[in-house]
Structures are given as structure tokens and as C-alpha cells.
Motif scaffolding. Structure first.
Motif, short mmCIF file in Angstrom:
data_model
loop_
_atom_site.label_atom_id
_atom_site.label_comp_id
_atom_site.label_asym_id
_atom_site.label_seq_id
_atom_site.Cartn_x
_atom_site.Cartn_y
_atom_site.Cartn_z
N ARG A 97 67.36 6.42 23.66
CA ARG A 97 66.34 7.09 24.59
C ARG A 97 65.99 8.22 25.02
NH1 ARG A 97 64.17 0.60 24.79
NH2 ARG A 97 63.35 0.49 22.94
N PRO A 98 67.03 8.35 26.23
CA PRO A 98 67.41 9.92 27.62
C PRO A 98 67.68 11.43 26.83
CG PRO A 98 68.45 7.61 28.15
CD PRO A 98 67.91 7.25 26.78
N VAL A 99 68.45 10.45 25.87
CA VAL A 99 68.91 11.90 24.67
C VAL A 99 67.81 11.86 24.05
CG1 VAL A 99 70.61 12.76 22.79
CG2 VAL A 99 70.95 10.29 24.15
N VAL A 100 66.90 11.41 23.80
CA VAL A 100 65.67 12.60 22.59
C VAL A 100 64.95 12.42 23.73
CG1 VAL A 100 64.07 11.40 21.04
CG2 VAL A 100 66.07 10.21 21.22
N PHE A 101 64.48 12.08 25.02
CA PHE A 101 63.94 12.58 25.92
C PHE A 101 64.03 14.01 25.80
CE2 PHE A 101 62.03 12.55 30.14
CZ PHE A 101 61.00 12.95 29.97
N LEU A 102 65.43 14.33 26.45
CA LEU A 102 66.11 15.09 27.32
C LEU A 102 66.13 15.93 26.71
CD1 LEU A 102 69.07 13.91 29.13
CD2 LEU A 102 67.04 15.08 29.93
N GLY A 103 66.42 15.73 24.71
CA GLY A 103 65.98 17.08 23.83
C GLY A 103 64.26 17.31 23.72
N THR A 104 64.20 16.58 23.83
CA THR A 104 62.41 16.73 23.64
C THR A 104 61.56 17.97 24.85
OG1 THR A 104 62.14 14.67 22.85
CG2 THR A 104 59.72 15.55 22.76
N MET A 105 62.21 16.92 25.54
CA MET A 105 61.61 18.31 27.08
C MET A 105 62.37 19.41 27.18
SD MET A 105 59.01 16.33 27.95
CE MET A 105 58.17 17.27 29.16
N GLY A 106 63.55 19.75 26.49
CA GLY A 106 64.17 21.14 26.64
C GLY A 106 63.41 22.29 25.77
N GLY A 107 63.05 21.36 24.55
CA GLY A 107 62.41 22.36 23.35
C GLY A 107 60.99 22.57 23.80
N ALA A 108 60.40 21.82 24.81
CA ALA A 108 59.32 21.79 25.18
C ALA A 108 59.09 22.98 26.11
CB ALA A 108 58.62 20.68 26.18
N VAL A 109 59.63 23.13 27.38
CA VAL A 109 60.19 23.84 28.13
C VAL A 109 60.41 25.32 27.27
CG1 VAL A 109 61.95 24.74 30.06
CG2 VAL A 109 60.89 22.31 29.91
N ALA A 110 61.66 25.36 26.41
CA ALA A 110 61.68 26.39 25.62
C ALA A 110 60.05 27.24 24.95
CB ALA A 110 62.45 26.64 24.11
N ALA A 111 59.86 26.62 24.27
CA ALA A 111 58.54 26.60 23.72
C ALA A 111 57.69 27.92 24.86
CB ALA A 111 57.53 25.83 22.84
N TYR A 112 57.54 26.79 26.08
CA TYR A 112 56.53 27.21 26.93
C TYR A 112 56.86 28.50 28.04
CZ TYR A 112 55.71 28.49 32.07
OH TYR A 112 55.25 29.12 33.59
N THR A 113 58.52 28.97 27.30
CA THR A 113 59.27 30.31 28.07
C THR A 113 59.34 31.18 27.01
OG1 THR A 113 61.68 28.92 28.87
CG2 THR A 113 61.42 31.56 28.88
N MET A 114 58.97 30.99 25.71
CA MET A 114 58.73 31.77 24.79
C MET A 114 57.34 32.40 25.28
SD MET A 114 60.18 33.96 22.24
CE MET A 114 59.51 34.96 21.28
N GLY A 115 56.45 31.69 24.93
CA GLY A 115 55.11 31.77 24.99
C GLY A 115 54.70 32.34 26.36
N ALA A 116 55.52 32.21 27.87
CA ALA A 116 54.36 32.54 28.60
C ALA A 116 55.10 34.52 28.83
CB ALA A 116 55.73 31.85 29.95
N SER A 117 56.23 33.82 27.69
CA SER A 117 57.06 35.26 28.39
C SER A 117 56.80 36.58 26.43
CB SER A 117 58.78 35.51 27.14
OG SER A 117 59.00 35.07 28.25
N ALA A 118 55.68 36.14 26.55
CA ALA A 118 55.33 36.91 25.47
C ALA A 118 53.39 36.96 26.09
CB ALA A 118 54.66 36.32 23.95
N ASN A 119 53.47 36.26 26.62
CA ASN A 119 51.62 36.36 27.11
C ASN A 119 51.83 37.25 28.09
OD1 ASN A 119 49.27 35.51 27.59
ND2 ASN A 119 49.97 34.61 29.93
N TRP A 120 53.02 37.24 28.66
CA TRP A 120 53.06 39.17 30.06
C TRP A 120 53.05 40.02 29.61
CZ3 TRP A 120 57.50 41.24 32.13
CH2 TRP A 120 57.21 41.88 33.27
#
Length: 376
Positions: free
Chosen positions: A200-223
């Protein structure tokens, strides 16, 4: 044995359909009895006749008149029948059919004239029936796994509707609120779906890492693209009705929420494959386990990226048809704020999926126990 199981499943599905229909009808009757909206009723159409009388609205739209025989299902007139004349736009796609229930409204003018109109189909019973049948079907076919998935979905929606949305409406920053909400719903879903506790911790860390990556890409493009977050009719209406909200932040939050399902799916699949290999060969070298995790992730990514992007495309299909029909130039098309916003959602979700694979694999190498007899 298989034939017996098939017959049992078929019988359960038939029973589920009957139960879903009965519950839908029951809920519909309860809502109709409690219907107390002013100058609004639920009616059943007994007969429909197109009137030869036509008119024109103040905006120039052609109007059609219908002579209806209706039975009132709600209000003080429940059970009574009568004839009324209603008007609707000639281009209206709401077809009036005998035997079906609709919502009838009355507009009262100062001179005493009353204009009736059928505003919509009363579809609540069928909506409830379809929803319940879908839930029961998942539980019947997938068993306890399906039941846990439905529970996870219900809790996730509850977290978003009762936690995230009220927090944003109260003035809290959308992106941090989205991060907290996604962490909670991911943890709940993982707890219900993933049965190996150490995975479960493995899946959680991978999921949150993917969410942060999506945010980083979106925030960069948004700016860099200077998007306003008003690339949809709903966002424009909300901003004009409730000014003062951070529409860019709400847009970035929607990017993360829209991608979390696919990201979570990839993280679970990669973790499951790595755990199975570790069970089969507890002495498997970490480089081999890394290669296996990333290979499985690459196999999944193709279909998941298609799923994510086509989902975004489906929600904007009508707008796409309008743009294609207008035959815009290449430069105008990709510079359009609506298209740009859809591109950000698709690209951010794609990057989130891509980076979920190595992040989940790294977390698995770091946290995963080699020997286990549990099941995922």
C-alpha cells in the motif's frame, strides 16, 4: 460447474435489474409526492397534438404550440387530468411522447395570462435505476473486489463533494486542497483495493508522485501560456456569478483530479506485477525487478494514455465539431484558449502517467518486502 455459475450470475443480474427498477420507481414516487416547487408540476402526457398555431419569440426564434392532455402527478391537483397548450422552440430536441412523465412549468404575467411550457423530462426514476443496476452489476460480476471498488468510489466522491469543493468555495487555495483530497481518496481506495499491506505505501507514493508530476506540468504550461482558467462555459459562468475565486488554481486542481484515476490504476498495476515476481522468486535481483516494473508500466501506458486523452476529447466533442466546421487556421486553432486548456489537461495527465511508472518502481524497490504469502 461453469454452466452452473453462468446461470447463477444470469439470474442474479435479472434480479438486480428488477430490484433497480423497483427502487427507481419508489424513489421517483417519493420525490413526486414531496414536489412543492411553485408553478411547477410533474405530469404524465396522455395525448400530444401539434397545434397549427406558430409564433416567434422576442429573440426571433420560431415557436411551436402543442395541445396536451396531461395527468398531474404532483401538487394539489395530483390525479386530475386536463388539456393545456404549451409552447417550445421549433429547434428544441425535447420530444414530447405520450405515456411519459415531464416537468410542467407556468409563467404568470401581470395581466393574468398564464403561459405553460414543458421544461424537461422527469427522468429521475430511470437515473436511479441505471445507477443502482450498474453498482449491483459490478458487485455481482467482480464479487467482493467489485464491492470494495464501489465503496472506494463512493468515499472518493464524498471526499471531493463534501471536503474539497466546500473548502475551495470557502476561499482556501484550490491546489493544496486538491492535494489533500487526492491523498485522502487515494489512501482510502488503496486500503480497499490493495490487499497486501506492505504494498500500500508503494502504490500511495507512486500515485502521489504522478499527481505532483501532472500538477507540475500543468502549472508550467499555465504560467508560460498565460491561461486564465476560463476555457469553458462553466468556468466563465462561475467566475461571472461568483467573482473573486482563483480560476487558474481551480483549473490546475481539475487537472490533478482528472488524472488521479488513471495514475492510481497504473501504480496499482505496476506494484502488483512487482509483488508477484517477488513472490515467485524471493531472491530476484533488484535490477531485474526494476526492469520488470518499468516493462509492465510501459505496456500499460499506451492504453491508459489513450483512455485519458479520449476521455477529455469526449467531453469537448461538441466544441471540437464547431471548431472543425469553422475550418480555423493551424495558428488560430492551437492559440485558442479553449483548445490550449484541453491540451494542458491532456499533456499534464500524460506526463503524470509517464512518471508514475518509475516513481512506483523506485518506491517498490525501497519499501516492498520480498517474501510474502498475502494476496494483492
Amino acid at each position: 460447474m461453469n454452466r452452473k455459475k453462468t446461470l447463477k450470475t444470469t439470474g442474479a443480474m435479472l434480479l438486480a435489474s428488477v430490484l433497480a427498477w423497483a427502487v427507481g420507481v419508489g424513489v421517483g414516487n417519493i420525490v413526486i409526492k414531496a414536489w412543492d416547487y411553485e408553478d411547477s408540476w410533474v405530469v404524465r402526457l396522455e395525448a400530444v397534438r401539434l397545434s397549427p398555431v406558430q409564433g416567434e419569440s422576442d429573440e426571433g426564434w420560431l415557436l411551436q404550440s402543442f395541445d396536451l392532455l396531461v395527468t398531474f402527478l404532483s401538487g394539489e391537483s395530483a390525479g386530475d387530468s386536463g388539456s393545456i397548450t404549451v409552447e417550445q422552440l421549433e429547434e428544441s430536441h425535447l420530444k414530447l411522447s405520450s405515456g411519459r412523465s415531464y416537468i410542467l412549468m407556468a409563467d404568470r404575467f401581470p395581466d393574468g395570462f398564464v403561459q405553460y411550457s414543458v421544461t424537461d423530462r422527469f427522468r429521475l426514476p430511470w437515473v436511479i435505476s441505471f445507477l443502482l443496476f450498474s453498482v449491483l452489476s459490478v458487485c455481482i460480476i467482480a464479487g467482493w473486489t467489485g464491492a470494495r471498488a464501489v465503496m472506494g468510489l463512493g468515499i472518493s466522491l464524498l471526499v471531493l463533494v463534501k471536503g474539497f469543493v466546500p473548502a475551495v468555495l470557502a476561499g482556501y487555495p484550490p491546489v493544496p486542497c486538491a492535494m489533500v483530497a487526492l491523498a485522502v481518496l487515494s489512501a482510502v481506495t488503496i486500503f480497499l483495493v490493495v490487499r497486501r499491506p506492505h504494498c500500500r505505501p508503494v502504490v500511495f507514493l507512486g500515485t502521489m508522485g504522478g499527481a505532483v508530476a501532472a500538477y507540475t506540468m500543468g502549472a508550467s504550461a499555465n504560467w508560460l501560456w498565460q491561461l486564465t482558467g476560463l476555457g469553458s462555459d462553466g468556468a466563465t459562468l462561475f467566475a461571472s456569478t461568483f467573482p473573486g475565486y482563483d480560476m487558474r488554481g481551480i483549473f490546475l486542481a481539475s487537472v490533478m483530479v482528472g488524472s488521479i484515476g488513471a495514475v492510481l490504476d497504473v501504480a496499482i498495476s505496476v506494484t502488483s506485477a512487482m509483488a508477484e515476481l517477488a513472490d515467485y522468486d524471493p531472491s530476484i535481483p533488484k535490477p531485474r525487478l526494476w526492469k520488470a516494473g518499468t516493462s509492465v508500466g510501459r505496456e500499460i501506458l499506451g492504453s491508459m494514455i489513450n483512455t485519458l486523452i479520449l476521455a477529455y476529447f469526449g467531453t469537448s466533442l461538441v466544441m471540437t465539431m464547431m471548431m472543425v466546421n469553422s475550418e480555423p487556421s493551424f495558428a488560430f486553432l492551437f492559440n485558442d484558449p479553449i483548445v490550449s486548456q484541453e491540451l494542458v489537461q491532456s499533456l499534464a495527465g500524460t506526463i503524470g502517467l509517464l512518471l508514475t511508472v518509475p516513481m512506483t518502481t523506485l518506491a517498490g524497490l525501497w519499501l516492498m518486502k520480498i517474501k510474502t504469502t498475502d494476496d494483492l
